[in-house]
Motif scaffolding. Sequence first.
Motif, PDB file in Angstrom:
ATOM      1  N   ARG A 146      43.585  -5.851  -0.940  1.00 11.72           N
ATOM      2  CA  ARG A 146      42.466  -5.564  -1.839  1.00 11.72           C
ATOM      3  C   ARG A 146      42.656  -4.236  -2.560  1.00 11.72           C
ATOM      4  N   ASN A 147      43.143  -3.241  -1.829  1.00 14.09           N
ATOM      5  CA  ASN A 147      43.234  -1.885  -2.404  1.00 14.09           C
ATOM      6  C   ASN A 147      44.610  -1.544  -2.959  1.00 14.09           C
TER       7      ASN A 147
ATOM      8  N   ASN B  36      34.979  -6.837  -9.225  1.00 19.58           N
ATOM      9  CA  ASN B  36      35.436  -8.174  -8.829  1.00 19.58           C
ATOM     10  C   ASN B  36      34.584  -8.711  -7.676  1.00 19.58           C
TER      11      ASN B  36
ATOM     12  N   PRO C 209      54.052  -3.328 -10.973  1.00 17.60           N
ATOM     13  CA  PRO C 209      55.155  -2.432 -11.309  1.00 17.60           C
ATOM     14  C   PRO C 209      56.487  -3.168 -11.387  1.00 17.60           C
TER      15      PRO C 209
ATOM     16  N   ARG D 151      45.028   3.637 -13.918  1.00 17.67           N
ATOM     17  CA  ARG D 151      43.993   3.382 -12.917  1.00 17.67           C
ATOM     18  C   ARG D 151      43.616   4.727 -12.300  1.00 17.67           C
TER      19      ARG D 151
ATOM     20  N   LEU E 109      48.928   2.304  -4.207  1.00 24.53           N
ATOM     21  CA  LEU E 109      49.423   2.538  -5.562  1.00 24.53           C
ATOM     22  C   LEU E 109      50.572   3.534  -5.593  1.00 24.53           C
TER      23      LEU E 109
ATOM     24  N   PRO F  77      42.636   5.593  -6.338  1.00 24.77           N
ATOM     25  CA  PRO F  77      43.691   4.912  -5.586  1.00 24.77           C
ATOM     26  C   PRO F  77      43.220   3.699  -4.801  1.00 24.77           C
ATOM     27  N   ALA F  78      41.917   3.575  -4.558  1.00 27.19           N
ATOM     28  CA  ALA F  78      41.429   2.442  -3.769  1.00 27.19           C
ATOM     29  C   ALA F  78      40.430   1.633  -4.588  1.00 27.19           C
ATOM     30  N   GLU F  79      40.139   0.447  -4.096  1.00 24.34           N
ATOM     31  CA  GLU F  79      39.219  -0.451  -4.786  1.00 24.34           C
ATOM     32  C   GLU F  79      37.771  -0.022  -4.496  1.00 24.34           C
TER      33      GLU F  79
ATOM     34  N   GLN G 189      47.557 -11.836 -13.249  1.00 27.01           N
ATOM     35  CA  GLN G 189      46.283 -11.639 -12.571  1.00 27.01           C
ATOM     36  C   GLN G 189      45.128 -11.539 -13.555  1.00 27.01           C
TER      37      GLN G 189
ATOM     38  N   LEU H  77      42.665 -11.333  -7.215  1.00 29.17           N
ATOM     39  CA  LEU H  77      42.812 -12.626  -6.549  1.00 29.17           C
ATOM     40  C   LEU H  77      41.550 -12.862  -5.730  1.00 29.17           C
TER      41      LEU H  77
ATOM     42  N   TRP I  54      42.734  -5.342   3.799  1.00 28.01           N
ATOM     43  CA  TRP I  54      42.408  -4.080   3.109  1.00 28.01           C
ATOM     44  C   TRP I  54      43.540  -3.694   2.156  1.00 28.01           C
TER      45      TRP I  54
ATOM     46  N   ALA J 223      52.311   1.332 -10.173  1.00 27.21           N
ATOM     47  CA  ALA J 223      51.199   0.477  -9.762  1.00 27.21           C
ATOM     48  C   ALA J 223      49.900   0.941 -10.414  1.00 27.21           C
ATOM     49  N   TRP J 224      49.858   2.203 -10.860  1.00 26.69           N
ATOM     50  CA  TRP J 224      48.637   2.763 -11.461  1.00 26.69           C
ATOM     51  C   TRP J 224      48.795   3.016 -12.946  1.00 26.69           C
TER      52      TRP J 224
ATOM     53  N   MET K  93      52.634  -0.608  -4.410  1.00 29.98           N
ATOM     54  CA  MET K  93      51.954  -1.873  -4.109  1.00 29.98           C
ATOM     55  C   MET K  93      50.672  -1.938  -4.928  1.00 29.98           C
ATOM     56  N   PRO K  94      50.568  -2.910  -5.851  1.00 28.79           N
ATOM     57  CA  PRO K  94      49.361  -2.971  -6.678  1.00 28.79           C
ATOM     58  C   PRO K  94      48.175  -3.551  -5.912  1.00 28.79           C
ATOM     59  N   SER K  95      47.006  -3.313  -6.438  1.00 25.65           N
ATOM     60  CA  SER K  95      45.806  -3.947  -5.889  1.00 25.65           C
ATOM     61  C   SER K  95      45.785  -5.410  -6.303  1.00 25.65           C
ATOM     62  N   TRP K  96      45.450  -6.277  -5.357  1.00 21.27           N
ATOM     63  CA  TRP K  96      45.316  -7.713  -5.667  1.00 21.27           C
ATOM     64  C   TRP K  96      43.853  -8.133  -5.603  1.00 21.27           C
ATOM     65  N   SER K  97      42.993  -7.212  -5.961  1.00 24.97           N
ATOM     66  CA  SER K  97      41.554  -7.502  -5.862  1.00 24.97           C
ATOM     67  C   SER K  97      41.120  -8.591  -6.827  1.00 24.97           C
TER      68      SER K  97
END
Lengths: 138, 327
Positions: A96-97, B201, B76, B139, A100, B142-144, B61, A110, A93, B109-110, A104-108
């Motif tokens: 993927r998320n 994705n 970042p 971005r 931020l 905050p979440a995918e 990426q 990948l 999780w 990161a955003w 820690m960036p999202s590695w979705s």
Amino acid sequence: MKSLRIPLVVLLFPFFFTVVIMAAAGSWLHKVPAAEHHRQNPLSGDPQAVAAGRLLFAEHCAKCHGSDAKGRYDRPSLRSQRVASATDGDLAWLLRNGSLRNGMPSWSSLPEPERWQLIAFLRNLPSDTGRMAGGNHP
Amino acid sequence: MAPISRDPLARLAVLRPQARFSTTSRGPCRNFATVGSLCLWLVSTCLPPLATATAYRARAQEPPYFVTYSDALEEPGNLEIAQKGTAGVPGDANGFYSSTIELEYGARAWWTTEAYLQGQATAGDSTLFTGFRWENRFRMLPAEHWINPVLYVEYEDVNGADKSVLEVTGHDGIAAFQQRNSDTRADISRTMEEKLILSSNPKGWNVSENWIMEKDLMGGAWEFGYALGVSRPLALSGSGHACALCRQNLSAGAEIYGGLATVHDFGLHDTSHYAGPALQLDLPHGPTLFFSPQFGLSSNSVGTLWRVTASYEVQQFRDLFRGKEAR
């Protein structure tokens, strides 16, 4: 001056919106949904996955977390008790998320199998307490 | 034969007499007109490999798009140096090569911020600096999610000779490529450009849609455009041994983009559109190469744009400015 007003509003709105949203984000571990928390790594114990995960780690993670995964500057160690006690699903999780607010960036972007390979590698690292990081913990 | 000096200026002086190419050759690689174009080419081609020689191995990426943005932001602290090249022959006008140097930094990161410096060389005409851009991407969530929104805000200060085609908006078309640089370089435009980037994705694929709005701060109507891209790595899982030309290092995709006129005459009338396949190769030791032939889809488009990008990501650039005791 009026012609500048609308573009400037459009410029500033997303910035403040994003700052507010990110400020509301808290510790990632408490946010993992139960279904994600209980997920298991389908590549767990696969030596090929560990080898591939090692290369992926060197490519994407080592510069922040250190080539020995012990952390660098303000970036955390991946051998910590906290990571060792997180489940495979928790780590999946997080990858993927991202987290931020904490950098820690999202590695979705990948592919998911590569993210599981990374987790297989992390599970193979000895933790700071000396024991191997196990698989899923309740 | 004169010895080759290590001093780049001295080397350029040696090259200078040979920089006057014929002006009668034909084809998409028609001659560069001046020594300036040679300098432009040298700088834009040599910068990413120079960065490669001094920086840490990395892999971006990003999907292999040239115009379409995805939700992938710069990590970042990382600094990406890229050279984006675009070449084409617009109808019966002279061929051109446009070079854009891009410096992209992950501020958070955003939040990713980028600066662009642009120039172009047109055969039988001149070589010139065409302007700069400052771009920011935020971005939003905050979440995918299934669809991830990213807001893009850019300030552009470019002149009318710009041929970088980093996006197409309004009635941008082939006519702008067919004028002499001396006629267009004085036409400065300062614009704000906003994009809503939506990106997904699913199962290793990337699907991205961009809605583009542009406003000239010196007057003029809002102009609109769009860009769509789809891509996928050729392999979804990593190999257990290091390799250069593994399928995991290759991504393929396609993109389509174009203008949607202005707020007064929204639609496809008198607009230009392009589409083409795109390839990306992540080389060992860090560089990433992108290549795409993009084909004009309307009578207002340039026939074919040949696009090449070379990029390198300097990982944790910010650590260069931190003392060892801070570790």
